[in-house]
Every structure is written in structure tokens, then in C-alpha cells.
Design an enzyme around this catalytic site. Structure first.
Site, PDB file in Angstrom:
ATOM      1  N   GLU A 114       0.837  -1.190   0.000  1.00 53.57           N
ATOM      2  CA  GLU A 114       0.000   0.000   0.000  1.00 53.57           C
ATOM      3  C   GLU A 114       0.879   1.250   0.000  1.00 53.57           C
ATOM      4  O   GLU A 114       1.777   1.363   0.842  1.00 53.57           O
ATOM      5  CB  GLU A 114      -0.915  -0.019   1.224  1.00 53.57           C
ATOM      6  CG  GLU A 114      -1.930  -1.143   1.141  1.00 53.57           C
ATOM      7  CD  GLU A 114      -2.407  -1.630   2.509  1.00 53.57           C
ATOM      8  OE1 GLU A 114      -2.214  -0.920   3.507  1.00 53.57           O
ATOM      9  OE2 GLU A 114      -2.969  -2.745   2.560  1.00 53.57           O
ATOM     10  N   SER A 160      -5.644  -4.601   0.720  1.00 58.42           N
ATOM     11  CA  SER A 160      -6.008  -5.940   1.173  1.00 58.42           C
ATOM     12  C   SER A 160      -4.720  -6.674   1.494  1.00 58.42           C
ATOM     13  O   SER A 160      -3.979  -7.075   0.588  1.00 58.42           O
ATOM     14  CB  SER A 160      -6.782  -6.682   0.076  1.00 58.42           C
ATOM     15  OG  SER A 160      -6.828  -8.062   0.386  1.00 58.42           O
ATOM     16  N   GLU A 161      -4.448  -6.821   2.772  1.00 59.08           N
ATOM     17  CA  GLU A 161      -3.204  -7.497   3.158  1.00 59.08           C
ATOM     18  C   GLU A 161      -3.238  -8.963   2.744  1.00 59.08           C
ATOM     19  O   GLU A 161      -2.223  -9.526   2.351  1.00 59.08           O
ATOM     20  CB  GLU A 161      -2.956  -7.355   4.663  1.00 59.08           C
ATOM     21  CG  GLU A 161      -2.469  -5.976   5.075  1.00 59.08           C
ATOM     22  CD  GLU A 161      -3.549  -4.901   5.044  1.00 59.08           C
ATOM     23  OE1 GLU A 161      -4.745  -5.255   4.994  1.00 59.08           O
ATOM     24  OE2 GLU A 161      -3.207  -3.706   5.074  1.00 59.08           O
ATOM     25  N   GLN A 165       2.079  -2.206   5.784  1.00 60.43           N
ATOM     26  CA  GLN A 165       2.311  -0.820   6.215  1.00 60.43           C
ATOM     27  C   GLN A 165       2.696  -0.713   7.695  1.00 60.43           C
ATOM     28  O   GLN A 165       3.588   0.042   8.033  1.00 60.43           O
ATOM     29  CB  GLN A 165       1.062  -0.008   5.911  1.00 60.43           C
ATOM     30  CG  GLN A 165       1.337   1.430   5.621  1.00 60.43           C
ATOM     31  CD  GLN A 165       0.230   2.051   4.784  1.00 60.43           C
ATOM     32  OE1 GLN A 165      -0.900   2.181   5.240  1.00 60.43           O
ATOM     33  NE2 GLN A 165       0.552   2.420   3.556  1.00 60.43           N
ATOM     34  N   TYR A 209      -1.151  -4.539  10.809  1.00 67.90           N
ATOM     35  CA  TYR A 209      -2.000  -4.714   9.631  1.00 67.90           C
ATOM     36  C   TYR A 209      -1.635  -5.961   8.829  1.00 67.90           C
ATOM     37  O   TYR A 209      -2.164  -6.182   7.736  1.00 67.90           O
ATOM     38  CB  TYR A 209      -2.004  -3.434   8.784  1.00 67.90           C
ATOM     39  CG  TYR A 209      -2.473  -2.249   9.608  1.00 67.90           C
ATOM     40  CD1 TYR A 209      -3.452  -2.428  10.586  1.00 67.90           C
ATOM     41  CD2 TYR A 209      -1.919  -0.991   9.460  1.00 67.90           C
ATOM     42  CE1 TYR A 209      -3.868  -1.373  11.381  1.00 67.90           C
ATOM     43  CE2 TYR A 209      -2.340   0.073  10.253  1.00 67.90           C
ATOM     44  CZ  TYR A 209      -3.317  -0.131  11.215  1.00 67.90           C
ATOM     45  OH  TYR A 209      -3.735   0.908  12.010  1.00 67.90           O
ATOM     46  N   PRO A 239      -4.931  -9.150   8.736  1.00 68.39           N
ATOM     47  CA  PRO A 239      -5.804  -9.715   7.691  1.00 68.39           C
ATOM     48  C   PRO A 239      -5.091 -10.712   6.771  1.00 68.39           C
ATOM     49  O   PRO A 239      -5.744 -11.426   6.022  1.00 68.39           O
ATOM     50  CB  PRO A 239      -6.259  -8.477   6.891  1.00 68.39           C
ATOM     51  CG  PRO A 239      -6.004  -7.314   7.788  1.00 68.39           C
ATOM     52  CD  PRO A 239      -4.828  -7.687   8.628  1.00 68.39           C
ATOM     53  N   HIS A 254      -0.376   0.911  15.478  1.00 65.61           N
ATOM     54  CA  HIS A 254       0.837   1.144  14.700  1.00 65.61           C
ATOM     55  C   HIS A 254       2.103   0.733  15.426  1.00 65.61           C
ATOM     56  O   HIS A 254       3.188   0.823  14.876  1.00 65.61           O
ATOM     57  CB  HIS A 254       0.946   2.635  14.335  1.00 65.61           C
ATOM     58  CG  HIS A 254      -0.233   3.133  13.586  1.00 65.61           C
ATOM     59  ND1 HIS A 254      -1.308   3.746  14.191  1.00 65.61           N
ATOM     60  CD2 HIS A 254      -0.525   3.074  12.266  1.00 65.61           C
ATOM     61  CE1 HIS A 254      -2.212   4.056  13.282  1.00 65.61           C
ATOM     62  NE2 HIS A 254      -1.771   3.652  12.104  1.00 65.61           N
TER      63      HIS A 254
END
Ligand SMILES: Cc1ncc(C[n+]2csc(CCOP(=O)(O)OP(=O)(O)O)c2C)c(N)n1
Ligand SMILES: [Mg+2]
Length: 693
Positions: A398, A428-429, A451, A455, A458, A497
């Protein structure tokens, strides 16, 4: 007999289809009536009803660079692709010589290309088959258009899925990838109306995924009755031909009856008597017989093909039963390319090595430039150098394209190497990692950016399945890739994060895990990862990306740091501090502040990890403190402590101590963060306390 003129006009080769269909039924039959009750087969999935159309589809996949991503009801297409009956029978019997050597369920297939279509290693998870197929389709495009390999001009990727699988994340992720990128990919949906017992109206509105997708941009749709011989033959041929020529995605939905239970255990009590009767009336075997006999085949021809197939299946099952059981001595082989005993066996397919790629020379000695660069620049320069030297390497994720990544690691790389090699993906991971799996299996080297570490959630299924891929295919396949993943605290924390949780990847089978603490190691470890032959999680700590302490001279385009070799950051005799990532800087400072002669070890990689260095150090210091940012419970420190308790028990003069984040998510407030992450003052106190025991 079929008249010669009629036979040549016939498409497909119906005799072959009849033989394959009877063979598939024979295998199902013997398993259901004999091998399952005798408990020789422990898990049975019948393809009865799905078989006919699958065979027609399989016979179309004649391009050497086609790939099929199958699921657990796909044995008929395997037979159509040329898998020997005995091999097909050996899988459910968990015998040697089968496609997993008894390591995986018998219907979870794979098949290396060997000059024909590749069957991507299947997964037991419904929906997991989709995004790797999209990755293969993108690899076809890349190899044809960017690497200028004309052999890929008409190749396609095909994915098989049931009606319920159209409700999974993987389905939608792959559909978005294939349609937005206009990839040569066929979605082949076998709609039997049920997902185990759940009717398809609960999977998609009205129960028909094709009807719902008619307005979807960039997707051609075909549908029909997969048990009708003429319709199924025409639709499978048209679908494949269209994807081959249009180079664009198409979804073919065929309705098929599921003539047996979902699996061997399923009694189908949830189906009404009329439903069962209607399904039986649509048996494609009977419809094929009515279609072919007597117009194209005589009854005795049909009977002869049936009994010939049955004889062959009986012989195949007998042969499979005679095959030896798998050898428990080999149980742990093929988790990684390198075995613990130092031997290595190259996988048959996947990654750049089986196709003969040769990497440029490497050096373990740094050739430092005069100025220091931050870790972010170090990572970018390494990617740049490897992109330049390896045309099979692709970087994506991304925002990694024009923006250069939200952290800036890929800044300028798309300008330099083009959008085919360095590109933005959809959000979409699962799509990022699943696509990477397909690309790796197609002989490319995917370098995916997630990222932020959190994340990757998924993508958990694709990451897990990628890691186990070598083992569960008995080294027929591997999907080497590098997944770059920034994480950890920065100026502030938060639950989204700032997580590290690197231990999850150590626990995940088949992943190597690198956690560099500084720019020089980042270069060396990333290059090792990019020249390796296993999947690697490359953890980029956010606090170190531009941290002053982590800045080091660029060590050169040949520099590598081998995995599993720790760095003694500071030598000492009184106590050993074992750490990695952002904690290395703090531990070094704390060791200085403590006035204890503490040795600080930066592990640099956690899988493999340098047990020998830690054990040797503790043998000298007799005390060990483990410091990590990840949570305490079952953090990687627990593994180190257990190892020391077992292997260094008699050297220890004090309990093994751990200093970590408490078992909480990372907090946002800098005040709370300060209290959560081990800081120099607390590490200093822990060192002093342990030294005083
Ligand atoms: C991710 C995941 N969830 C649940 C399951 C258990 N499961 C196996 S098959 C199946 C139904 C799938 O139905 P469908 O996609 O229509 O294929 P069919 O079996 O009907 O051919 C379920 C729920 C699984 N294997 N994977
Ligand atoms: Mg179904």
C-alpha cells in the site's frame, strides 16, 4: 464404435472424459465403501457430481505456464491434468510418494509444472486459494510484458471454488486484484448450493454469485449447468478460450449436484428428500451416458471404458496400499531450505533458484562509505541495489508506488524501475501476501510491504500457509519472499501502529525473522533475505528508521549478515543482556550507566537465533537478563529463558530475568508509553539488581 468422422468432429475427446470420470467415481467409491470404513482413509471428500465439469476444464489447461489453484474437492481436475491414479490414491492413504508424503489431507493437492500446468499447493482453508492465483496471473503478465518472455503470451491462472467460498475475504480480494489489474484469470465457481450444510442463499443474496456480479467492472460472466454435457463442454471451452485471448478476468459459475455428503462423515440430514432426489436426477455421469450413447459411443464401448477404468483404479489403490508408510525420521525435514544438519535440498518449484538464477557475489565484510545514513535510507538503497541486479524482484504494497511508502522506504523506486516492478496494491493485506505467494510459485521474488505490523492481521492465513508450504508439499514447492513490516513504538504508541509481536512469526512455521537494530545490519540482513530461499519477515522498527543511534555508513552492495549470528554489542563478564530491535540501543546505554560489566547481545534474527552465542556468553557471566519490547507472556524471551534453563542450568548463579512490556497493547499517551516500554533507567536497575544477586 464411434465413426471416425464423428469422432474427429467431437470436442473434447469424450472417450478420455468417460474414462477419467469413471476413474474419479471409482476412487470415490472405493474410499467411501471400503477404505473409510476400514479406517485406511481417515478423511474423505467425494467429488461426485463436481467431477464431470472439472475434467472438461482440466483438459483445456494445456499451456505450460497455466496454473490452477484448487480446493479439497478437486481430484477430478488433477486426474485430467495427468496425475497418476496411484499417486491420487496414495494421498488419502497418507502414503509415501504422494504429493505431500502423508503430511497433508489426501485431497489437498499440488503439482509442479514439469512442462504442463502447475497446480498451486492447495490449502484446507476455504477461500485461501484465490489470491495466490491472482499472484500467478500477475506473474504471467510480468514475465510476458516486462521480462519479454513470449512463452507466457497465452497462459492463464484458474481458481476453483465452491459457492460458499464466494463469501470469503480471499474471493473478494482476488476479484478486486484481477479486475482492477485486468489479469488473465478464470474464477471457476462450482455451485452445489451448499457450504457443508449452509445453503448458498446465506453466502450471497439470492444464492447466485454470478447474478450478483453482473455489474462488477471488468469481469466477464458465464454460467450454466455443469452436469449438462453439451453446456459444460461449451462453457468450459469458451471460458478458457476467452481468458486466453482477452487477457482479462472471467467468472464461470456452473451449478453442480453434490451427490455425496460434504465429507465422508456427513450424512446430509439437512437436505430434504426432494432435494436429494433432484440432485440424483442431475448426476452428470448418467447425463453423459445419455448424451453419448448411442449417438457417439455404443453401450458396450461405454461399459468397456467403465470396467477398464475400474480395473485401473483397483490396481492403483492396491499399489498405493503397498507403498510404505511415511518415515517418522523425516518428520521435521523441509521446514526450511537448510536443515539443522547443514544439508539442503532445493524445492522443485517456487522462488528464483529452481529456474537457475545466480546471485551476484556477497561479502560478510563491510565496505563502509564515509557518511552515515539512517536505517530507512539503508533499506531503500538495499532494495534499489537488489532491484538493479535481479529482474525477478518486485516491490509492492500500500502506497509504495508514487508516494514511496508511508515510511518512505521505497521513495523514488517506482520512477527508477517502473510501475510493473514497484507498485501500489489494493488495500487488502490478504491480497498482498496471497499475491506474493502466487508470484513466488511462478518464479519471481516478491518483496511485500505491510504498512504496519498490526495490519498483517488480515493476511494471517496467507502468511501461515506460505510458511508451511515447503513442509506440507514435501519440498515440491516453496514460496520464498520478503515481507517488510514496520512496527514498534515511535514518538508515541497506540494499539494499531506500535505493536511488535515478532514472536508470532517465530511461532509460525517456516518463516525466518530478522529484527535489525541499525542501518548496517539492516543492509546485511535485508540482502541475505533477498538472496535467500525461504520466506522472511523483515521487521523494521519505527523508532530506529531515523534514530540517530541506528545511523551507520552504508556497508556496500555486497554486504550480507548471515541469519542466526548475533552481534556482541558490548563485551562484558558479569552479566549477559540478550535483546534485539529498538531495545539494543537502550540496553547498551543501560549497561554503561549500570557500572556493571555487562555483555550486550543483539540477536539480529530470531528465527534462526544464535543459541550458541547466548549460551557461550552466559557460561562466562553466569547471569542473564532478557529485554524485549514485545509482551511478557510467551514473548521470545520465554524461549530464550527455557533454553537457558535447560542448557545452562549449572552455569547460572541467579534466576533468568526478563524485562518487557506488560501484557497490554501499546498505549498512545507518551506518559503511558514511557511506563510501558522498558526504558534505560529500568533496564539499568534490572542489570544492577541481577548483578547483585
Ligand atoms: C476458512 C475456513 N473456514 C471453515 C472451514 C470448514 N469448511 C470446510 S468446507 C466448508 C464449506 C465450503 O463450501 P463450498 O465453498 O461451497 O465448497 P463445497 O464443499 O460445497 O464444494 C467449510 C465451512 C474451512 N475449511 N476453512
Ligand atoms: Mg458448495
Amino acid at each position: 464404435m464411434v465413426a471416425e468422422s464423428v469422432r474427429s468432429a467431437l470436442h473434447p475427446d469424450w472417450r478420455h472424459v468417460v474414462r477419467l470420470l469413471h476413474a474419479s467415481r471409482g476412487l470415490d467409491d472405493i474410499e467411501e465403501t471400503r477404505l473409510l470404513p476400514e479406517r485406511k482413509v481417515l478423511y474423505q471428500f467425494s467429488a461426485r457430481g463436481h467431477d464431470f465439469a472439472q475434467i472438461l476444464l482440466g483438459l483445456q489447461l494445456t499451456d505450460p505456464h497455466d496454473a490452477v489453484s484448487v480446493y479439497y474437492r478437486s481430484r477430478p481436475i488433477m486426474l485430467a491434468l495427468g496425475v497418476a491414479l496411484e499417486d491420487a490414491a496414495a494421498g488419502p492413504l497418507a502414503r509415501t510418494g504422494s504429493f505431500s508424503g502423508g503430511r497433508d489431507i489426501g485431497v489437498v493437492f499440488n503439482l509442479p509444472g514439469r512442462g504442463g500446468a502447475t497446480v498451486l499447493p492447495a490449502c484446507g482453508g476455504v477461500g485461501a486459494q484465490y489470491t495466490p492465483a491472482a499472484g500467478w496471473a500477475q506473474a504471467i503478465r510480468y514475465r510476458h510484458e516486462t521480462l519479454k518472455d513470449a512463452r507466457y503470451a497465452r497462459s492463464i491462472a484458474v481458481v476453483l471454488g465452491g459457492d460458499a467460498s464466494a463469501a470469503t475475504n480471499g474471493f473478494w480480494s482476488a476479484l478486486n486484484i484481477a479486475t482492477t489489474l485486468k489479469l488473465p484469470m478464470l474464477f471457476y465457481i462450482e455451485d452445489n448450493g451448499f457450504g457443508i450444510s449452509v445453503p448458498s442463499v446465506l453466502q450471497t443474496p439470492g444464492g447466485n454469485i454470478a447474478a450478483n456480479l453482473r455489474a462488477f467492472g471488468g469481469l466477464a460472466i458465464l454460467e450454466g449447468d455443469g452436469s449438462d454435457p453439451a453446456a459444460a463442454a461449451a462453457l468450459t471451452a469458451d471460458a478458457v478460450a476467452q481468458v486466453r485471448s482477452e487477457r482479462a478476468p472471467l467468472l464461470l459459475r456452473l451449478t453442480v449436484p453434490r451427490l455425496s455428503g460434504h465429507s465422508g462423515q456427513d450424512t446430509q440430514a439437512y437436505k430434504s428428500a426432494p432435494t436429494l432426489a433432484a440432485e440424483r436426477a442431475r448426476d452428470p455421469l448418467q447425463r453423459l451416458q445419455a448424451f453419448l450413447v448411442p449417438q457417439h459411443l455404443t453401450q458396450s464401448d461405454w461399459d468397456e471404458l467403465a470396467s477398464e477404468a475400474r480395473r485401473e483404479v483397483e490396481a492403483a489403490v492396491a499399489g498405493a496400499i503397498r507403498r510404505p508408510q511415511p518415515d517418522p525420521q523425516t518428520l521435521t525435514r523441509h521446514v526450511f531450505w537448510h536443515e539443522p544438519d547443514g544439508s539442503q535440498a532445493l524445492q522443485e518449484q517456487g522462488g528464483v533458484l529452481p529456474e537457475g538464477h545466480v546471485f551476484p557475489p556477497v561479502s560478510g565484510v563491510p565496505a563502509p562509505e564515509s557518511t552515515r545514513i539512517n536505517m530507512l535510507t539503508a533499506i531503500r538503497r538495499t532494495l534499489d541495489a537488489e532491484l538493479a541486479s535481479n529482474p525477478r524482484l518486485l516491490v509492492f504494497g500500500e502506497d509504495v508506488g508514487p508516494k514511496g511508502g508511508v515510511h518512505g522506504a521505497t521513495l523514488g523506486l517506482q520512477d527508477k524501475y517502473g510501475a510493473a516492478r514497484v507498485f501500489d496494491t489494493s488495500l487488502s493485506e490478504e491480497g498482498i501476501i496471497g499475491r506474493a505467494v502466487g508470484m513466488a510459485l511462478a518464479g519471481l521474488l516478491p518483496v511485500a510491504e505491510i504498512q504496519f505490523r498490526k495490519y498483517a492481521d488480515p493476511a494471517a492465513e496467507q502468511l501461515n500457509d506460505c510458511g508451511t508450504l515447503r513442509w506440507r508439499t514435501h519440498n515440491r514447492f516453496a514460496a520464498p519472499m520478503v515481507v517488510r513490516m514496520p512496527g514498534g513504538f515511535f514518538k508515541c504508541g497506540d494499539p494499531w501502529h506500535s505493536q511488535t509481536n515478532e514472536v508470532a512469526w517465530v511461532h509460525g512455521i517456516g518463516w525466518q525473522v530478522a529484527v535489525p537494530s541499525n542501518a548496517e545490519d539492516a543492509v546485511g540482513l535485508l540482502r541475505t533475505a533477498l538472496r535467500g530461499n525461504d520466506p522472511v519477515i523483515f521487521f523494521e522498527h519505527r523508532a530506529m528508521l531515523d534514530g540517530a543511534w541506528a545511523r551507520r555508513p552504508y556497508p556496500g552492495n555486497e554486504y550480507v549478515v548471515p541469519f542466526g549470528v548475533a552481534r556482541i554489542v558490548r563485551a562484558g563478564t558479569e552479566l549477559t543482556v540478550v535483546t534485539w530491535g529498538a531495545m539494543v540501543e537502550r540496553c547498551e546505554q543501560a549497561a554503561r550507566d549500570s557500572h556493571v560489566d555487562a555483555e550486550v547481545i543483539d540477536l539480529r534474527t530470531l528465527m534462526p537465533w544464535d543459541r550458541a552465542a547466548v549460551l557461550a556468553s552466559v557460561a562466562r557471566t553466569h547471569r542473564c537478563l532478557i529485554v524485549h519490547e514485545d509482551n511478557l507472556s510467551a514473548g521470545f524471551g520465554a524461549e530464550i529463558a527455557a533454553t537457558l534453563a535447560q542448557a545452562a542450568f549449572f552455569s547460572l548463579d541467579a534466576p533468568i530475568e526478563r524485562l518487557t512490556m506488560p501484557d497490554i497493547p501499546s498505549p498512545h499517551s507518551p506518559v503511558l508509553l514511557e511506563a510501558a516500554v522498558p526504558d534505560v533507567a529500568r533496564i539499568t536497575r534490572a542489570i544492577q539488581q541481577l548483578a547483585s544477586l
